[in-house]
Structure formats: C-alpha cells, structure tokens
Enzyme design. Structure first.
Site, mmCIF file in Angstrom:
data_model
loop_
_atom_site.group_PDB
_atom_site.id
_atom_site.type_symbol
_atom_site.label_atom_id
_atom_site.label_comp_id
_atom_site.label_asym_id
_atom_site.label_seq_id
_atom_site.Cartn_x
_atom_site.Cartn_y
_atom_site.Cartn_z
ATOM 1 N N ASP A 51 -45.664 26.593 40.647
ATOM 2 C CA ASP A 51 -46.881 25.938 41.297
ATOM 3 C C ASP A 51 -47.324 25.284 42.949
ATOM 4 O O ASP A 51 -48.054 24.382 42.687
ATOM 5 C CB ASP A 51 -47.395 24.890 40.245
ATOM 6 C CG ASP A 51 -46.765 23.802 40.174
ATOM 7 O OD1 ASP A 51 -45.399 23.313 41.009
ATOM 8 O OD2 ASP A 51 -46.070 22.787 39.599
ATOM 9 N N LYS A 88 -40.446 7.538 44.502
ATOM 10 C CA LYS A 88 -41.375 6.157 45.315
ATOM 11 C C LYS A 88 -41.517 4.957 45.271
ATOM 12 O O LYS A 88 -41.158 4.307 45.604
ATOM 13 C CB LYS A 88 -42.440 5.878 44.451
ATOM 14 C CG LYS A 88 -43.217 7.324 42.932
ATOM 15 C CD LYS A 88 -44.326 7.344 42.514
ATOM 16 C CE LYS A 88 -44.908 8.195 42.071
ATOM 17 N NZ LYS A 88 -45.149 7.983 41.289
ATOM 18 N N ASP A 128 -49.486 21.413 45.923
ATOM 19 C CA ASP A 128 -48.974 21.687 44.448
ATOM 20 C C ASP A 128 -50.729 21.817 44.023
ATOM 21 O O ASP A 128 -51.077 20.715 43.755
ATOM 22 C CB ASP A 128 -48.111 20.103 44.315
ATOM 23 C CG ASP A 128 -48.420 19.735 42.849
ATOM 24 O OD1 ASP A 128 -48.168 20.980 42.338
ATOM 25 O OD2 ASP A 128 -47.640 18.976 42.512
#
Ligand code: GTP
Length: 370
Positions: A106, A157, A217
């Site tokens: 993807d 993150k 993406d």
C-alpha cells in the site's frame, strides 16, 4: 531477484472502498495499484514475486493469475489466517533462497531499488529498512540510526521532546532469509513490534536506508485522493491508461463529450464514458470506465471508479465514488466523502464532511442534507 509483496491486510482505514476490493487492487488513475507495482518491480530487475494474500484472496488470483500477462513469475500464497507482516514472510520462507525484497502493498514510491540493494550489500546488512522523512514525526514510528546508518532504536509516536529524527519506516525492506529464524511459524508476528525489536537485541546487522523519493501510504482516504492528484499533476510518476489528446487531458476509447462541456486539466477519462451538455470537469479529476456524467454536473478534484451514473446538476468535489453507483439529480458529494459500490443516492442529498456510504446503500431524495 525475488520479492514478497504483503497484500493480506484488511485495509480498514480505507473502508468502505475496501469492502469489495482489497486495498492493493484499488484503482489509482484508472489502473489497479498492484499492477503498477508489479510492472515497477519487473522494470527494476525483480522477475519473481510472491504475493502474500489473505483478505479477498480470490480477487488477486482472478486478476493476476500466474503473472505471465505482466511478464513476471507470480506465486500467490494464501495464509490460513492473517499472520501479520513478518508471519506472512515466514509462511512463504520455503520460496525464498537468497536476499529478498519485501514490500508493503500500500505504498506508492519511486524509490530506486537497485541503489537500495547496493547499500544493503555494501553494509553487510541482514535487514535493511527504507526510511522516508515526514513533516510531523509525532504521528509515526521513528527510526534512529547512527552515522553509519545502523539502526539504534525505534520510537513509536514520540512526544515533541523525544524527537531526534524525522525518518520513518517506509514499508520497503531487504532481508536475508536467515533472519526469519527469529519468526515463530504459523503465529501472528509483525515486523515493527516483533522482528525488528528482536534484531536490535540479537545484534544482527540492521540498517536504515534514507531516501527523499516520492512516498505515500495510499491506505488513508485523504492520501488516496491526494495520490491520484499527485499523479495527474505530474508530482508522482505512475503510467496510466488513456491517450493524451490535449495538454494533460487523457481519454480512453469511445468517449463522447458534448461540445459545450468545460474541461480544465489535468483530467483522466476511461473507456466508454459519456459527458453531457454544459457539464464541468475540473482537474485533477479521474473518471473510470463506463461512466455517464449528466447535464450541468460538476466534477472537481473527484475520483470515480467504473460504471457510475451521475445525474444532471450533481456536484462531486474532493470525493471518491467507487464502482456501480447512481448519484441523483442535484446531489452533492463533497469534502472528502466516500461512496463505495453499488449505491443509489437520490436527488438533492448533500454528502459532506468525510461521510462514508457503505456498499449497496439506497438513499431517498433529500435524505442527508447537513
Ligand atoms: P489498515 O487495516 O487500514 O491498517 O490496513 P492494512 O492492515 O491492510 O495495512 P497495514 O498498513 O497495517 O499493513 C501494511 C501492509 O501489510 C499492507 O499492504 C497489508 O496488506 C499487509 N498486511 C498487513 N497484515 C498482513 C497479514 O497478516 N498478512 C499479509 N499477508 N499481509 C498483511
């Protein structure tokens, strides 16, 4: 040279477009993404590819067969259940005998694979991860390397004060099959949370290959619209069907466009499309095969798949309309809205604010107008 493409995920972020079509099969600029990917690999010297499938596996078999149509030797391997990204590679280990590329199915990128392979070999790496820079590192998993590009740590993150790099995992890897000894067979196991942390502990050489190649993406709705636009404006290279009849307007076969239609490039129009009087098609816009665009309808920044009937005065702006839909008179589909497949939307609706309409939905006239 062999490669494995991971295409077994559910594509949940892109639902409902992925309810009937696995994410790597969805069309970008009227061409299934996986087809483009296989051509790209073939052009860079990869002649044998394993497709690791799971969700909607039959769709891959029907469309790609043994790959001969695309000039590639293709093995389609279906996991009994989703095994995760690393588990999926372990499952096809018997087909891999030497250095192997692994791709997320993807990611649209024009990364130079030959240069990445030369880097992998020059470092004596056992696992090399392509890295790409991002603007807002707090949203991603970051990959820190030393000066020699050896990977030191992964930070998921990070808080602003923890940011030491803006490089993230770009979803292209080169592995030596021997690292698969750390992956338990027939168990769910991911690269990011499973294999890579193990490799940091064992000390097997793992390197990051940074690059500024185009990278996106396609698995998020916003990115999916944007990537179609990037291709049409020439920011990303992605050959697609159609003949360029005037500057940045590409037409398929058997296209009928009324004389007073306004077309503002860049626009890609598929086969057997009819565009009726006084319609406006404002780029970047993609219209799939067998679509009819009614009188005075407006399309702007829209992506339409095949077999759609758009009635007069409808407005489709910054949206995705999947396959086989009917959009009623005066209805607006705007603001990142997604209509998936086989829907009948009555007249004078307003679908806005990233609303997602599930397959085979029927909406009466003026049902949603907020
Ligand atoms: P989301 O559900 O939207 O996160 O999408 P996804 O799971 O399809 O994609 P994700 O980004 O999590 O996975 C990256 C790539 O790995 C995609 O191309 C997926 O198709 C593929 N993938 C993810 N999980 C599996 C799996 O269990 N088996 C196989 N064969 N491929 C997988």
């Amino acid at each position: 040279m062999k490669a494995v493409i991971l295409v077994g995920g559910l594509g949940t972020r892109l639902r409902p477009l992925t309810c009937n079509t696995p994410k790597p099969m969805i069309p970008i600029a009227n061409r299934p993404f996986i087809e483009y990917m296989l051509h790209r690999l073939r052009d860079q010297g990869i002649t044998e590819v394993v497709l690791a499938v799971q969700y909607l596996a039959e769709r891959f078999r029907a469309a790609l067969g043994d790959g001969s149509r695309l000039g590639i030797k293709l093995h389609i391997s279906e996991e009994p259940e989703a095994l995760g990204t690393a588990g999926a590679i372990k499952y096809v280990e018997h087909l891999l005998d030497s250095t192997t590329f692994v791709f997320n199915g993807d990611v649209l990128t024009d990364l130079n694979l030959i240069e990445m392979l030369a880097f992998h070999r020059s470092k004596g790496s056992k696992t090399t991860i392509a890295l790409t820079p991002v603007e807002d590192p707090t949203q991603f998993g970051l990959v820190d390397t030393d000066r020699d590009q050896r990977i030191l740590r992964f930070t998921e993150k990070p808080r602003p004060e923890e940011i030491t790099t803006n490089l993230i995992n770009a979803g292209t890897y080169i592995i030596e099959p021997e690292v698969l000894r750390y992956v338990p067979p027939r168990q769910f196991f991911m690269f990011e949370r499973g294999l890579f942390p193990v490799l940091l502990q064992t000390g097997d050489p793992m390197y990051g290959y940074p690059s500024r190649a185009y990278w996106t993406d396609i698995g998020r709705p916003h990115n999916y619209i944007e990537v179609n636009h990037d291709i049409l404006i020439g920011k990303a290279s992605y050959p697609f069907p159609g003949t360029e009849t005037q500057n940045r307007v590409w037409l398929g076969e058997n296209v009928e466009i009324a004389d007073d239609v306004q077309i503002v490039p860049p626009v890609v129009i598929g086969n057997n499309v009819r565009i009726e009087r006084r319609a406006s098609i404002i780029g970047p816009t993609v219209i799939g095969d067998n679509c009819t665009i009614g009188t005075e309808a407006t399309l702007e920044g829209a992506v339409l798949w095949n077999d759609n009937q758009i009635a007069e005065k409808a407005v489709l702006r910054s949206c995705v309309v999947g396959a086989g839909n009917q959009i009623g008179v005066g209805t607006q589909v705007v603001g990142g809205a997604i209509v998936s497949d086989g829907c009948t939307i009555g007249a004078d609706n307003r679908l806005d604010k990233q609303i997602r309409i599930w397959p085979n939905t029927t909406l009466g006239d003026q049902s949603i107008t907020f």
